[in-house]
Scaffold this active site. Structure first.
Site, mmCIF file in Angstrom:
data_model
loop_
_atom_site.group_PDB
_atom_site.id
_atom_site.type_symbol
_atom_site.label_atom_id
_atom_site.label_comp_id
_atom_site.label_asym_id
_atom_site.label_seq_id
_atom_site.Cartn_x
_atom_site.Cartn_y
_atom_site.Cartn_z
ATOM 1 N N LYS A 1 -4.561 -30.862 -15.348
ATOM 2 C CA LYS A 1 -4.641 -29.558 -14.692
ATOM 3 C C LYS A 1 -6.018 -29.279 -14.100
ATOM 4 O O LYS A 1 -6.143 -28.480 -13.163
ATOM 5 C CB LYS A 1 -4.246 -28.459 -15.669
ATOM 6 C CG LYS A 1 -2.767 -28.485 -16.044
ATOM 7 C CD LYS A 1 -1.857 -28.410 -14.813
ATOM 8 C CE LYS A 1 -0.390 -28.291 -15.203
ATOM 9 N NZ LYS A 1 0.509 -28.303 -14.014
ATOM 10 N N HIS B 1 2.337 -25.549 -7.102
ATOM 11 C CA HIS B 1 2.717 -25.958 -8.455
ATOM 12 C C HIS B 1 4.236 -26.110 -8.476
ATOM 13 O O HIS B 1 4.968 -25.207 -8.860
ATOM 14 C CB HIS B 1 2.256 -24.903 -9.456
ATOM 15 C CG HIS B 1 2.451 -25.318 -10.886
ATOM 16 N ND1 HIS B 1 2.604 -24.415 -11.904
ATOM 17 C CD2 HIS B 1 2.501 -26.544 -11.463
ATOM 18 C CE1 HIS B 1 2.740 -25.057 -13.052
ATOM 19 N NE2 HIS B 1 2.688 -26.344 -12.808
ATOM 20 N N SER C 1 5.556 -24.190 -17.080
ATOM 21 C CA SER C 1 6.023 -25.118 -18.099
ATOM 22 C C SER C 1 7.284 -24.595 -18.786
ATOM 23 O O SER C 1 7.359 -23.428 -19.169
ATOM 24 C CB SER C 1 4.925 -25.326 -19.142
ATOM 25 O OG SER C 1 5.375 -26.100 -20.206
ATOM 26 N N LYS D 1 11.152 -27.696 -13.925
ATOM 27 C CA LYS D 1 10.725 -28.423 -12.724
ATOM 28 C C LYS D 1 11.037 -29.920 -12.825
ATOM 29 O O LYS D 1 11.611 -30.516 -11.923
ATOM 30 C CB LYS D 1 9.224 -28.247 -12.479
ATOM 31 C CG LYS D 1 8.792 -26.877 -12.069
ATOM 32 C CD LYS D 1 7.379 -26.864 -11.517
ATOM 33 C CE LYS D 1 6.381 -27.610 -12.352
ATOM 34 N NZ LYS D 1 6.242 -27.087 -13.717
ATOM 35 N N THR D 2 10.610 -30.528 -13.928
ATOM 36 C CA THR D 2 10.802 -31.970 -14.092
ATOM 37 C C THR D 2 12.275 -32.317 -14.205
ATOM 38 O O THR D 2 12.778 -33.226 -13.534
ATOM 39 C CB THR D 2 10.051 -32.469 -15.344
ATOM 40 O OG1 THR D 2 8.652 -32.247 -15.159
ATOM 41 C CG2 THR D 2 10.294 -33.949 -15.571
ATOM 42 N N ASP E 1 5.181 -32.349 -10.181
ATOM 43 C CA ASP E 1 4.526 -31.104 -10.589
ATOM 44 C C ASP E 1 3.565 -30.499 -9.575
ATOM 45 O O ASP E 1 3.379 -29.294 -9.575
ATOM 46 C CB ASP E 1 3.767 -31.373 -11.898
ATOM 47 C CG ASP E 1 3.272 -30.115 -12.575
ATOM 48 O OD1 ASP E 1 4.060 -29.169 -12.732
ATOM 49 O OD2 ASP E 1 2.089 -30.076 -12.956
ATOM 50 N N ARG F 1 5.245 -33.789 -25.156
ATOM 51 C CA ARG F 1 5.093 -34.273 -23.782
ATOM 52 C C ARG F 1 5.188 -35.785 -23.707
ATOM 53 O O ARG F 1 4.932 -36.503 -24.685
ATOM 54 C CB ARG F 1 3.717 -33.862 -23.242
ATOM 55 C CG ARG F 1 3.536 -32.374 -23.050
ATOM 56 C CD ARG F 1 4.110 -31.906 -21.752
ATOM 57 N NE ARG F 1 3.964 -30.477 -21.560
ATOM 58 C CZ ARG F 1 4.271 -29.849 -20.427
ATOM 59 N NH1 ARG F 1 4.715 -30.541 -19.401
ATOM 60 N NH2 ARG F 1 4.143 -28.552 -20.332
#
Length: 530
Positions: free
Chosen positions: A198, A217, A235, A239-240, A254, A319
């Protein structure tokens, strides 16, 4: 590479690191994995992934983030980010460099930005081999022969260094300090790899808008005909997961830029949330995280070294970092055309927002600046067991170093130029808030996205939500009416109205800080709270 490599040693002397004990430069992922195991930094899973534990820091530490004061009038300090004087920064930097002199350092030269006209050279200096492995996955291989003489940005991650808050003028022994003049970020006393990722994103968010390039983002994918879709969200909003579609090529996970030609990825990999991942619903991500070369954070292993992805023993924010090449249908160019569709993802903890709504350009500006979602437990230090409703400017406030209006006005310009359609997509709760209702099922969300991308609801009649003031399709194949119209999923209609009006008031109260920087039509495009 070790001490014999004089080129990288000469380069490091420019930082004041001329006498480092040992240098491991641009090692391969296999070499870095071997180093991590040798150093007892982690262990192999049964599938060959390396599993590490970053406790007590298992998420970003927003209250330990600082930006060094400079004269740029466009600088903006997001909530939690503090200004730090150059004097204090230089004093702490000297301490960090002195601390690193007798350490073995892992150094990697990579780049951020798939578009060669706008790529940036990134140097990552870490104490831990596995953090360098993460960098090798998440950034892009350099086009020119490294080492770089003069990188655009350098990350120095001194994970074992603790600041003295009283003497150094900080809030805790941990710190993430960005200096856009020095082009350096100092990271101390946290092993969480997301801080490295980040920090680079924040740097890109500083330099690209000044070149009329919108930094975003979001994740991105493209269809067989080249049509591009973007997925914004914080988060845990999807998105993923939602961009990893077997029917569409993945551009990026991302972070992206939007220039005069279209979309380009900043990264070379994915940093996916893995908590309770379902291989049936997320087969592409599941395959990517269960193989050699993947780096997994804070997932416990059983007696057979099999990761327990259902466990939140250490954190909800588990993660995995892996290269884009681990997704079989990724687009190696990292580039796409101007987007046809944009989805603003939100995980609504109140359970009152519609799962799908079409936005006007003014509404797109309103919801982009609002950035509403729910912070899910574990994504930041200090959150409890329950989600918190929050507003994060442009779906990424902690990573925006410039005034929000700069990003919002660039988005408005792009939408008008290219006719991009924008949709609000709620991946949160239905039938009640968190603890009462249920999370909207992933197949239902995918059905709505598919209907949009396949142009199946272009002519579908819509109706306006009386509170959120957005157009909801009357019918979407595969989506129950009670889900599409959130009030119908509630047993108590009056309770739904009370909660919806409460959230509408929060929206409008939050938006007051943007009112002077946008057209009045944007302010009026939000929910109706009265």
């Amino acid at each position: 590479m070790t001490l014999e490599n004089q080129d990288i040693r000469t380069v490091l002397s420019k930082y004041g690191l001329a006498h480092v004990k040992e240098i491991a430069y641009n090692l391969s992922p296999a070499q870095l994995g071997a180093e991590a195991i040798k150093n007892h930094e982690g262990e192999f899973s049964s599938s060959g992934a390396i599993v590490v534990n970053t406790t007590p820091f298992t998420g970003r530490s927003p209250n330990d983030k600082y930006m060094v004061a400079n004269a740029d009038p466009d600088i903006w300090y997001a909530k939690g980010t503090e200004e730090i004087s150059r004097e204090k920064y230089l004093n702490l930097k000297a301490q960090v460099l002195d601390y690193l002199q007798d350490k073995k350092l892992y150094i990697r030269d990579m780049r951020a930005g798939a578009d060669l006209a706008n790529t940036k050279k990134i140097r990552v200096i870490t104490q831990l081999a596995w953090q360098n492995l993460m960098a090798s996955s998440l950034f892009i291989e350099a086009e020119e022969q490294p080492p770089f003489d003069d990188p655009d940005f350098t990350v120095i991650a001194a994970t074992g260094f603790k600041a003295d808050p009283a003497n150094d003028g900080l809030r805790s022994p941990a710190f993430i300090i960005l200096d856009f003049v020095d082009k350096v970020v100092l990271i101390g006393n946290t092993r969480y790899a997301g801080e490295i990722k980040k920090s680079v994103f924040t740097f890109m968010n500083y330099v690209l808008p000044k070149r009329d390039i919108l930094s975003l983002h979001c994740s991105a994918n493209k269809g067989k005909d080249g049509d591009v879709a973007l997925f914004f969200g914080l988060s845990g909003t999807g998105k993923t997961t939602l961009s990893s579609d077997p029917e569409r090529a993945l551009i990026g996970d991302d972070e992206h830029g939007w220039n005069e030609h279209g979309i380009f990825n900043f990264e070379g990999g994915c940093y996916a949330k893995t908590i309770r991942i379902n291989p049936d619903f997320e087969p592409l991500v599941w395959s990517a995280i269960n193989r050699f070369g993947c780096l997994i954070e804070n997932v416990p292993l059983n007696e057979k070294s099999v990761p327990d992805f259902d466990s939140a023993k250490y954190t909800e924010n588990t993660r995995a970092a892996y290269p884009l090449s681990f997704i079989h249908n990724f687009d190696p160019s990292g580039i796409g055309s101007h987007p046809d569709h944009i989805f603003f993802l939100t995980a609504d903890a109140f359970g009152v927002m519609p799962p799908l709504a079409k936005l006007t350009n003014e509404q797109a500006m309103f919801y982009f600046l609002s950035g509403y979602t729910s912070k899910l437990a574990g994504t930041e230090r200090g959150l409890g067991d329950k989600p918190e409703a929050t507003f994060s400017t442009c779906f990424g406030a902690p990573f925006l170093p410039l005034k929000p209006s700069i990003y919002a006005n660039l988005l408005s310009k792009k939408l008008k130029e290219h006719g991009t359609k924008v949709w609000l997509l709620n991946t949160g709760w239905s039938g009640g808030g968190f603890g009462v209702g249920k999370r909207i099922a992933l197949p239902v969300t995918r059905a709505m996205i598919s209907a949009v991308l396949n142009n199946q609801i272009n002519d579908t009649p819509t109706h306006r939500h009386p509170i959120f003031n957005v157009e909801i399709p009357d019918h979407v194949s595969g989506v129950p009416e009670s889900v599409l119209n959130p009030e119908l999923a509630w047993e108590d209609q009056e309770a739904y109205k009370v909660e919806a009006l409460h959230l509408a008031k929060l929206f409008n109260e939050n938006f007051k800080k943007y009112a002077e920087s946008v057209d009045e039509s944007v302010s009026k495009a939000g929910p109706i709270a009265a």
